[in-house]
Write an enzyme that holds these catalytic residues in place. Structure first.
Site, mmCIF file in Angstrom:
data_model
loop_
_atom_site.group_PDB
_atom_site.id
_atom_site.type_symbol
_atom_site.label_atom_id
_atom_site.label_comp_id
_atom_site.label_asym_id
_atom_site.label_seq_id
_atom_site.Cartn_x
_atom_site.Cartn_y
_atom_site.Cartn_z
ATOM 1 N N PRO A 83 29.073 46.237 42.201
ATOM 2 C CG PRO A 83 29.786 46.648 40.027
ATOM 3 C CD PRO A 83 30.069 47.005 41.459
ATOM 4 C CD GLU A 84 25.310 42.868 45.754
ATOM 5 O OE1 GLU A 84 24.692 41.813 46.017
ATOM 6 O OE2 GLU A 84 25.011 43.966 46.262
#
Length: 224
Positions: free
Chosen positions: A2-3
């Site tokens: 996840p960014e």
């Protein structure tokens, strides 16, 4: 992993359920994921603390508590959500936080790469992070300073959290595609026009990611 857009989506999804709630207990099922404090300290210090605010810094989920700061990094497969006390339905729950309304906030992580930090000040964990790419502090001039003289590839530069916080593989690729810049280019070969184009592209793709509530990759789950 996840960014920024995925983490921002999780934060927004949790905020209504978590802010104002008090932790009543903590159960640690995989102690190795607790860093900056021992699991025993983690378990004893959190109960009784109220969540004053829930925000994001880079890829960190940040809980501002009455006495401490709790940070959670989801890494590859981490998931954070509020449940009606049904942790037994999720075999990958690593830490369970009891809430004063009888519900639980669960940290689930199949690969066990996620990390949890309990500190006195946010900077103890995030001091080395670069600017937030959607903030006013991240200007084309700042990006120009960061790429000037660097011989690493431009994609590697974008992945460096000390240069820009929150960008990972997905959005680095998207931003470079949008800016029409080869990711294999040396950072110091970009001219001023290309740097401005890349700055615009970074902000554009990250905002699109937030608007679409994150990328549809296999392991990413929203808070709901």
């Amino acid at each position: 992993m996840p960014e920024l857009p995925e983490v921002e989506t999780v934060v927004r999804g949790l905020r209504d359920d978590i802010v104002g709630r008090t932790f009543t207990r903590v159960t640690v099922l995989w102690p190795r994921q607790i860093v900056t404090s021992t699991p025993d300290e983690f378990i004893t210090r959190l109960p009784g603390q109220r969540v004053l605010a829930l925000n994001r810094r880079g890829k960190f989920i940040v809980f501002q508590l009455t006495q401490n700061v709790l940070l959670i990094h989801l890494k590859m497969t981490g998931r954070l959500y509020v449940s009606g006390n049904n942790a037994q339905d999720d075999r990958w729950v690593r830490v369970a936080f009891g809430l004063d309304n009888g519900r639980e906030m669960l940290f689930s992580d199949a690969r066990k790469f996620g990390r949890l930090y309990l500190v006195n000040q946010l900077d103890e964990v995030t001091a080395s992070l670069g600017p937030e790419p959607l903030s006013e502090d991240f200007t084309p001039e700042i990006l120009k300073e960061q790429v000037a003289g660097r011989q690493r590839t431009i994609k590697t530069i974008l992945l460096d959290q000390q240069i820009v916080a929150g960008i990972g593989n997905i959005y680095a690729d998207e931003a470079l595609w949008e800016a029409r810049i080869d990711p294999r280019r040396k950072a110091n070969t970009l001219n001023e026009k290309e740097v401005h184009r890349l700055h615009t592209a970074i902000r554009l793709v990250l905002q699109k990611g937030i608007d679409h509530e994150g990328a549809s990759v296999n392991w990413y789950r929203k808070a709901d």
